[in-house]
Scaffold this active site. Structure first.
Site, PDB file in Angstrom:
ATOM      1  CG  PHE A 152      -0.304   0.442   2.498  1.00 30.53           C
ATOM      2  CD1 PHE A 152      -0.081   1.786   2.778  1.00 30.53           C
ATOM      3  CD2 PHE A 152       0.127  -0.488   3.444  1.00 30.53           C
ATOM      4  CE1 PHE A 152       0.531   2.202   3.950  1.00 30.53           C
ATOM      5  CE2 PHE A 152       0.736  -0.085   4.622  1.00 30.53           C
ATOM      6  CZ  PHE A 152       0.942   1.265   4.865  1.00 30.53           C
ATOM      7  CE  LYS A 176      -3.049  -8.352  -4.612  1.00 35.51           C
ATOM      8  NZ  LYS A 176      -3.448  -7.406  -3.521  1.00 35.51           N
ATOM      9  CD  GLU A 179      -5.750  -6.118  -0.257  1.00 40.07           C
ATOM     10  OE1 GLU A 179      -4.751  -5.909  -0.977  1.00 40.07           O
ATOM     11  OE2 GLU A 179      -5.786  -7.041   0.583  1.00 40.07           O
ATOM     12  CB  SER A 229       4.427  -7.431   5.816  1.00 40.95           C
ATOM     13  OG  SER A 229       3.529  -8.413   5.363  1.00 40.95           O
ATOM     14  CB  CYS A 284      10.330  -0.486   2.927  1.00 39.32           C
ATOM     15  SG  CYS A 284      11.077   0.037   1.405  1.00 39.32           S
ATOM     16  CD  GLU A 385       7.976  -3.143   8.577  1.00 42.58           C
ATOM     17  OE1 GLU A 385       7.375  -4.210   8.341  1.00 42.58           O
ATOM     18  OE2 GLU A 385       8.488  -2.438   7.686  1.00 42.58           O
TER      19      GLU A 385
HETATM   20  P1  NAD Z   1       1.278  -6.672   3.055  1.00 39.95           P
HETATM   21  O1  NAD Z   1       2.278  -7.749   3.159  1.00 39.95           O
HETATM   22  O2  NAD Z   1       0.135  -6.660   4.004  1.00 39.95           O
HETATM   23  O3  NAD Z   1       0.604  -6.695   1.578  1.00 39.95           O
HETATM   24  C1  NAD Z   1       1.374  -6.680   0.408  1.00 39.95           C
HETATM   25  C2  NAD Z   1       0.599  -7.377  -0.709  1.00 39.95           C
HETATM   26  O4  NAD Z   1       0.370  -8.740  -0.338  1.00 39.95           O
HETATM   27  C3  NAD Z   1      -0.775  -6.770  -0.971  1.00 39.95           C
HETATM   28  O5  NAD Z   1      -0.981  -6.711  -2.356  1.00 39.95           O
HETATM   29  C4  NAD Z   1      -1.738  -7.744  -0.295  1.00 39.95           C
HETATM   30  O6  NAD Z   1      -2.965  -7.841  -0.972  1.00 39.95           O
HETATM   31  C5  NAD Z   1      -1.001  -9.072  -0.365  1.00 39.95           C
HETATM   32  N1  NAD Z   1      -1.260  -9.928   0.797  1.00 39.95           N
HETATM   33  C6  NAD Z   1      -1.435  -9.520   2.090  1.00 39.95           C
HETATM   34  N2  NAD Z   1      -1.615 -10.587   2.900  1.00 39.95           N
HETATM   35  C7  NAD Z   1      -1.537 -11.688   2.110  1.00 39.95           C
HETATM   36  C8  NAD Z   1      -1.637 -13.090   2.364  1.00 39.95           C
HETATM   37  N3  NAD Z   1      -1.845 -13.567   3.594  1.00 39.95           N
HETATM   38  N4  NAD Z   1      -1.517 -13.947   1.332  1.00 39.95           N
HETATM   39  C9  NAD Z   1      -1.300 -13.476   0.072  1.00 39.95           C
HETATM   40  N5  NAD Z   1      -1.205 -12.157  -0.227  1.00 39.95           N
HETATM   41  C10 NAD Z   1      -1.318 -11.272   0.778  1.00 39.95           C
HETATM   42  O7  NAD Z   1       2.073  -5.292   3.087  1.00 39.95           O
HETATM   43  P2  NAD Z   1       1.490  -3.817   3.157  1.00 39.95           P
HETATM   44  O8  NAD Z   1       0.938  -3.581   4.520  1.00 39.95           O
HETATM   45  O9  NAD Z   1       0.635  -3.529   1.981  1.00 39.95           O
HETATM   46  O10 NAD Z   1       2.839  -2.957   2.963  1.00 39.95           O
HETATM   47  C11 NAD Z   1       3.686  -2.607   4.024  1.00 39.95           C
HETATM   48  C12 NAD Z   1       4.855  -3.558   4.149  1.00 39.95           C
HETATM   49  O11 NAD Z   1       5.587  -3.585   2.939  1.00 39.95           O
HETATM   50  C13 NAD Z   1       5.855  -3.145   5.217  1.00 39.95           C
HETATM   51  O12 NAD Z   1       6.272  -4.293   5.912  1.00 39.95           O
HETATM   52  C14 NAD Z   1       7.005  -2.545   4.425  1.00 39.95           C
HETATM   53  O13 NAD Z   1       8.252  -2.580   5.080  1.00 39.95           O
HETATM   54  C15 NAD Z   1       6.987  -3.406   3.213  1.00 39.95           C
HETATM   55  N6  NAD Z   1       7.643  -2.761   2.070  1.00 39.95           N
HETATM   56  C16 NAD Z   1       8.865  -3.232   1.694  1.00 39.95           C
HETATM   57  C17 NAD Z   1       9.536  -2.633   0.645  1.00 39.95           C
HETATM   58  C18 NAD Z   1      10.900  -3.119   0.231  1.00 39.95           C
HETATM   59  O14 NAD Z   1      11.373  -2.696  -0.806  1.00 39.95           O
HETATM   60  N7  NAD Z   1      11.541  -3.986   0.992  1.00 39.95           N
HETATM   61  C19 NAD Z   1       8.950  -1.563  -0.041  1.00 39.95           C
HETATM   62  C20 NAD Z   1       7.693  -1.129   0.371  1.00 39.95           C
HETATM   63  C21 NAD Z   1       7.040  -1.737   1.430  1.00 39.95           C
END
Ligand code: NAD
Length: 492
Positions: A152, A176, A179, A229, A284, A385
């Site tokens: 997000f 994808k 959401e 994450s 991040c 985090e």
């Molecule tokens: P998230 O892991 O909740 O979601 C990321 C994606 O995964 C979304 O598209 C979501 O729909 C999908 N998703 C979520 N839960 C899932 C599951 N159980 N099974 C399958 N798909 C699933 O992350 P977020 O809250 O959207 O973003 C924040 C996180 O992203 C933080 O931890 C941040 O550090 C990390 N991030 C990392 C980087 C990097 O380059 N390392 C960059 C940006 C964000």
């Protein structure tokens, strides 16, 4: 594109309403108001999208790279022209300030620019006479249908870490988006629709876990890119790998910054405050821990507390606002309970951003900048985090102790040092176990022509996003060994 208050999917070159039975409200985090509904697309719709992408692949891979990048030149112009309009959507769904939203899209556009170099970037190499009269050549070919699943916090930039390289290399690309923030890419795909790409080369499919799992399991999807994450990154990595796919997963972070006593303290404070509280700490590459060495502790503690308490918090569309809300009500609650946990583990609150109420935006999800002092490096808080505007301070006596603390964390996305000593900078650069290093820099975000290099629990895979790694990831190497005996030559 939206219809009757719901976002559409872009499949086979056409906008289509989803057959989903479940929808989520996309909310403006500054006001709490619902803006639009996003479908949680079902598995059969994902399958339909992948089939359309697969059908497009053969024609697209045979399109010469020089022709493929012409679409990217047009895309860059369209994104530049619509930058402010798209940034506004990002502010509305993600809670950033306008400058932050413009900045992230600009970083995304830079990836489009770099990918226009594909005709040279995806060249192979060759050797004549590996044995007498035998030559060996290496070609790069596209992988097939590839997919990206994005988070997000950068709705404009992160999908563009992947899309331009994927299609420039001759792959068909399925996105994808998160959401929670689907409007930004929906608008970008309106622009993509104007490019005249062959149907199926790019696809946008909205949804949640069911879409992700279908992509991870589908035999026609050859490669998966994920950013989000760490627990989900690890899950996506394992499941994709078990299905024999190429996979790169960027995960979470807990980024430490060391401040030495010889640092320019005014500069260090300003930059660290921007890193910790910019984008409401939801980067991040946000600084979440500052480790001061010796005398730096006293000065930094005072200065950062002053800067944190003065930061102007509000709705990002208002011009003088420096920090917006966090993404959801649940996120606000989670961040505030982590602050409370830190306090219960012995941290001292220097600036408390909990229970904030912003005039005119009482329903928004605001947490003001928070500074916690004397955080125990072995506490739960120190290893978790937070992903909010919370900075933890720790104090040590030597640079060696500070580096040891940096290296003790489970994550390895970024580590930074503030100093005026070249020798200290070199030692840190050499010894710190993190993939993105900053020296007198607070957000060490690699440019599009460098890899975004998380380490340890921040990354699962081999090849990172962006730059040359992207070309490696999106191509298969084919090696050809050839013999053409001279006896077969005709006489001309
Ligand atoms: P998230 O892991 O909740 O979601 C990321 C994606 O995964 C979304 O598209 C979501 O729909 C999908 N998703 C979520 N839960 C899932 C599951 N159980 N099974 C399958 N798909 C699933 O992350 P977020 O809250 O959207 O973003 C924040 C996180 O992203 C933080 O931890 C941040 O550090 C990390 N991030 C990392 C980087 C990097 O380059 N390392 C960059 C940006 C964000």
């Amino acid at each position: 594109m939206r219809e009757n208050g719901q976002l559409l999917n872009y499949i086979g070159g056409t906008w289509k309403p989803s057959r989903a039975s479940e929808f989520l409200n996309v909310r403006n985090p500054a006001t709490g108001e619902a803006i639009v509904r996003v479908p949680l697309s079902p598995a059969d719709e994902v399958d339909e999208a992948i089939q359309a992408a697969q059908a497009a692949f053969d024609g697209w891979r045979r399109t010469p790279p020089l022709q493929r990048v012409q679409y990217l030149f047009k895309l860059k112009t369209l994104l530049d022209t619509h930058l402010d309009e798209i940034a506004r959507l990002t502010v509305e769904e993600c809670g950033k300030t306008m400058d932050e939203a413009r900045g992230e899209l600009q970083r995304g556009i830079e990836n489009v620019e770099v990918a226009t170099g594909i005709p040279i970037l995806m060249q192979g190499y060759n050797s004549e006479d590996i044995a007498r009269g035998i030559d060996e050549l290496m070609f790069r070919q596209p992988v097939g249908v590839v997919a990206a699943i994005t988070p997000f916090n950068f709705p404009g930039m992160i999908p563009l870490w992947f899309l331009p390289y994927a299609i420039a290399c001759g792959n068909c690309f399925v996105l994808k988006p998160s959401e929670k923030v689907p409007m930004t890419m929906s608008r970008v795909f309106d622009l993509i629709d104007q490019l005249g790409l062959p149907p199926g080369v790019v696809t946008l499919i909205n949804g949640g876990k069911e879409v992700v799992d279908t992509l991870l399991d589908h035999p026609d999807v050859r490669a998966i890119s994920f950013v989000g994450s760490s627990p989900v990154a690890k899950y996506v990595y394992s499941r994709s790998a078990a299905n024999g796919k190429r996979v790169q997963c960027q995960g979470g972070a807990k980024n430490p910054v060391i401040v030495l006593p010889d640092a320019d303290m005014e500069m260090a404070t300003r930059i660290i405050a921007d890193s910790s509280f910019g984008c409401a700490g939801q980067r991040c590459l946000a600084t979440s821990v500052t480790i001061t060495v010796g005398e730096a502790g006293r000065i930094f503690r005072e200065q950062i507390s002053e800067v944190a308490s003065k930061r102007k918090v509000g709705y990002g569309l208002e011009s003088d606002v420096e920090m917006g809300p966090v993404i959801t009500a649940e996120s606000k609650q989670r961040i505030e309970s982590l602050i409370a946990k830190g306090v219960s583990e012995g941290a001292k609150v220097l600036v408390d951003g909990r229970n904030s109420s912003i005039p005119h935006y009482e329903n928004g999800y605001f947490v003001r900048p928070t500074v916690l002092d004397e955080v125990n490096p072995r506490s739960d808080l120190a290893g978790t985090e937070i992903f909010g505007p919370v900075l933890s301070l720790m104090h040590v006596q030597t640079i060696d102790e500070a580096i040891e603390q940096v290296n003790a964390t489970a994550f390895g996305n970024m580590a930074c040092l503030f100093t005026s000593s070249g020798a200290a900078a070199r030692k840190f650069r050499y010894e710190a176990r993190a993939g993105n290093i900053g020296i007198n820099i607070g957000v060490a975000a690699p440019m599009a022509f460098f890899p975004f290099s998380g380490w340890k629990g921040s990354f699962f895979g081999d090849m990172h996003a962006q730059g040359r790694d992207a070309i490696e990831f999106y191509t298969e190497k084919k090696v050809v060994v050839e013999r053409w005996p001279k006896e077969w030559s005709r006489k001309f």
